[in-house]
Design a protein around this motif. Structure first.
Motif, mmCIF file in Angstrom:
data_model
loop_
_atom_site.group_PDB
_atom_site.id
_atom_site.type_symbol
_atom_site.label_atom_id
_atom_site.label_comp_id
_atom_site.label_asym_id
_atom_site.label_seq_id
_atom_site.Cartn_x
_atom_site.Cartn_y
_atom_site.Cartn_z
ATOM 1 N N THR A 1 0.844 -1.198 0.000
ATOM 2 C CA THR A 1 0.000 0.000 0.000
ATOM 3 C C THR A 1 0.878 1.247 0.000
ATOM 4 N N PRO A 2 0.310 2.398 -0.370
ATOM 5 C CA PRO A 2 1.070 3.641 -0.263
ATOM 6 C C PRO A 2 1.525 3.923 1.173
ATOM 7 N N GLU A 3 0.686 3.604 2.156
ATOM 8 C CA GLU A 3 1.100 3.833 3.546
ATOM 9 C C GLU A 3 2.306 2.982 3.909
ATOM 10 N N GLU A 4 2.307 1.720 3.501
ATOM 11 C CA GLU A 4 3.452 0.861 3.797
ATOM 12 C C GLU A 4 4.714 1.383 3.111
ATOM 13 N N LEU A 5 4.563 1.883 1.878
ATOM 14 C CA LEU A 5 5.723 2.458 1.193
ATOM 15 C C LEU A 5 6.190 3.718 1.911
ATOM 16 N N MET A 6 5.252 4.563 2.359
ATOM 17 C CA MET A 6 5.626 5.772 3.086
ATOM 18 C C MET A 6 6.402 5.420 4.344
ATOM 19 N N ARG A 7 5.900 4.444 5.090
ATOM 20 C CA ARG A 7 6.598 4.027 6.309
ATOM 21 C C ARG A 7 7.994 3.497 5.998
ATOM 22 N N SER A 8 8.114 2.721 4.934
ATOM 23 C CA SER A 8 9.425 2.156 4.579
ATOM 24 C C SER A 8 10.388 3.240 4.105
ATOM 25 N N ARG A 9 9.864 4.258 3.436
ATOM 26 C CA ARG A 9 10.723 5.365 3.000
ATOM 27 C C ARG A 9 11.190 6.189 4.194
ATOM 28 N N TYR A 10 10.296 6.425 5.154
ATOM 29 C CA TYR A 10 10.705 7.109 6.382
ATOM 30 C C TYR A 10 11.829 6.317 7.057
ATOM 31 N N SER A 11 11.637 4.996 7.184
ATOM 32 C CA SER A 11 12.663 4.161 7.805
ATOM 33 C C SER A 11 13.971 4.217 7.031
ATOM 34 N N THR B 1 18.463 13.736 12.678
ATOM 35 C CA THR B 1 18.182 12.392 13.158
ATOM 36 C C THR B 1 16.669 12.272 13.256
ATOM 37 N N TRP B 2 16.095 11.328 12.517
ATOM 38 C CA TRP B 2 14.646 11.145 12.488
ATOM 39 C C TRP B 2 14.213 10.406 13.741
ATOM 40 N N THR B 3 13.186 10.930 14.428
ATOM 41 C CA THR B 3 12.807 10.397 15.733
ATOM 42 C C THR B 3 11.384 9.865 15.814
ATOM 43 N N GLY B 4 10.558 10.069 14.813
ATOM 44 C CA GLY B 4 9.199 9.552 14.904
ATOM 45 C C GLY B 4 8.361 9.870 13.691
ATOM 46 N N LEU B 5 7.412 8.995 13.406
ATOM 47 C CA LEU B 5 6.512 9.164 12.264
ATOM 48 C C LEU B 5 5.078 8.988 12.727
ATOM 49 N N VAL C 1 3.360 13.300 9.533
ATOM 50 C CA VAL C 1 4.237 14.218 10.244
ATOM 51 C C VAL C 1 5.439 13.402 10.692
ATOM 52 N N ALA C 2 6.624 13.838 10.285
ATOM 53 C CA ALA C 2 7.871 13.188 10.694
ATOM 54 C C ALA C 2 8.607 14.133 11.635
ATOM 55 N N ARG C 3 9.038 13.604 12.750
ATOM 56 C CA ARG C 3 9.750 14.422 13.725
ATOM 57 C C ARG C 3 11.247 14.106 13.662
ATOM 58 N N TYR C 4 12.045 15.129 13.979
ATOM 59 C CA TYR C 4 13.491 14.965 13.914
ATOM 60 C C TYR C 4 14.172 15.871 14.922
ATOM 61 N N ILE C 5 15.448 15.593 15.125
ATOM 62 C CA ILE C 5 16.318 16.470 15.901
ATOM 63 C C ILE C 5 17.472 16.840 14.983
ATOM 64 N N ALA C 6 17.665 18.128 14.810
ATOM 65 C CA ALA C 6 18.751 18.653 13.967
ATOM 66 C C ALA C 6 19.743 19.409 14.857
ATOM 67 N N ALA C 7 20.816 19.879 14.256
ATOM 68 C CA ALA C 7 21.835 20.608 14.996
ATOM 69 C C ALA C 7 21.239 21.826 15.716
ATOM 70 N N ASP C 8 20.208 22.416 15.119
ATOM 71 C CA ASP C 8 19.592 23.595 15.728
ATOM 72 C C ASP C 8 18.372 23.257 16.598
ATOM 73 N N GLY C 9 18.150 21.971 16.861
ATOM 74 C CA GLY C 9 17.074 21.571 17.759
ATOM 75 C C GLY C 9 16.030 20.698 17.089
ATOM 76 N N PRO C 10 14.954 20.397 17.816
ATOM 77 C CA PRO C 10 13.910 19.527 17.278
ATOM 78 C C PRO C 10 13.071 20.226 16.220
ATOM 79 N N GLY C 11 12.460 19.414 15.350
ATOM 80 C CA GLY C 11 11.608 19.959 14.303
ATOM 81 C C GLY C 11 10.635 18.908 13.815
ATOM 82 N N ARG C 12 9.825 19.316 12.848
ATOM 83 C CA ARG C 12 8.848 18.404 12.265
ATOM 84 C C ARG C 12 8.675 18.738 10.795
ATOM 85 N N LEU C 13 8.383 17.709 10.023
ATOM 86 C CA LEU C 13 8.098 17.853 8.601
ATOM 87 C C LEU C 13 6.712 17.268 8.369
#
Length: 121
Positions: free
Chosen positions: A31-41, A71-75, A88-100
């Motif tokens: 499914t597209p969701e499974e592909l999205m999850r695998s791409r995030y991983s 560094t990706w921390t959650g989907l 929504v993908a969460r991450y921690i970057a050099a300048d702090g946490p963020g989300r995409l």
């Protein structure tokens, strides 16, 4: 199961039985969701080859280089429809946490799902 063995995509399953099987080519996303999850991983694990293989040739970049930052921390999957997945993908970057946040579009090509493009926002 330890946290280290858990798949980054958030299903709670072990990586080898979840996105690891897709990354290794043992099976295709159903499914597209499974592909999205695998791409995030793949982003979380730094697997640029998998990202290129699952990106529609019409829209994929000529060169894809992944950095260690962020560094990706959650989907979180917000919505999954026929050929779109909002997440929504969460991450921690050099300048702090963020989300995409993105609404991604997918298409079937040669019998498999591929990422086409998305709207960030």
């Amino acid at each position: 199961m330890s946290i280290a063995e858990t798949c980054p995509c958030g299903t709670g399953r072990a990586y080898p039985a979840c996105c690891g099987a897709l990354h290794a080519g043992a099976r295709l996303a159903e499914t597209p969701e499974e592909l999205m999850r695998s791409r995030y991983s793949a982003f979380a694990k730094g697997d640029a080859g998998y990202l290129v293989r699952t990106w529609h040739p019409r829209t994929r970049p000529a060169d894809l280089t992944l950095d260690d930052d962020p560094t990706w921390t959650g989907l979180e999957i917000v919505e999954a429809a026929d050929d779109e997945v909002a997440f929504v993908a969460r991450y921690i970057a050099a300048d702090g946490p963020g989300r995409l946040a993105e609404r991604s579009r997918f298409a079937r090509r040669g019998g498999r799902w591929v990422y086409v493009d998305g709207d960030v926002g």
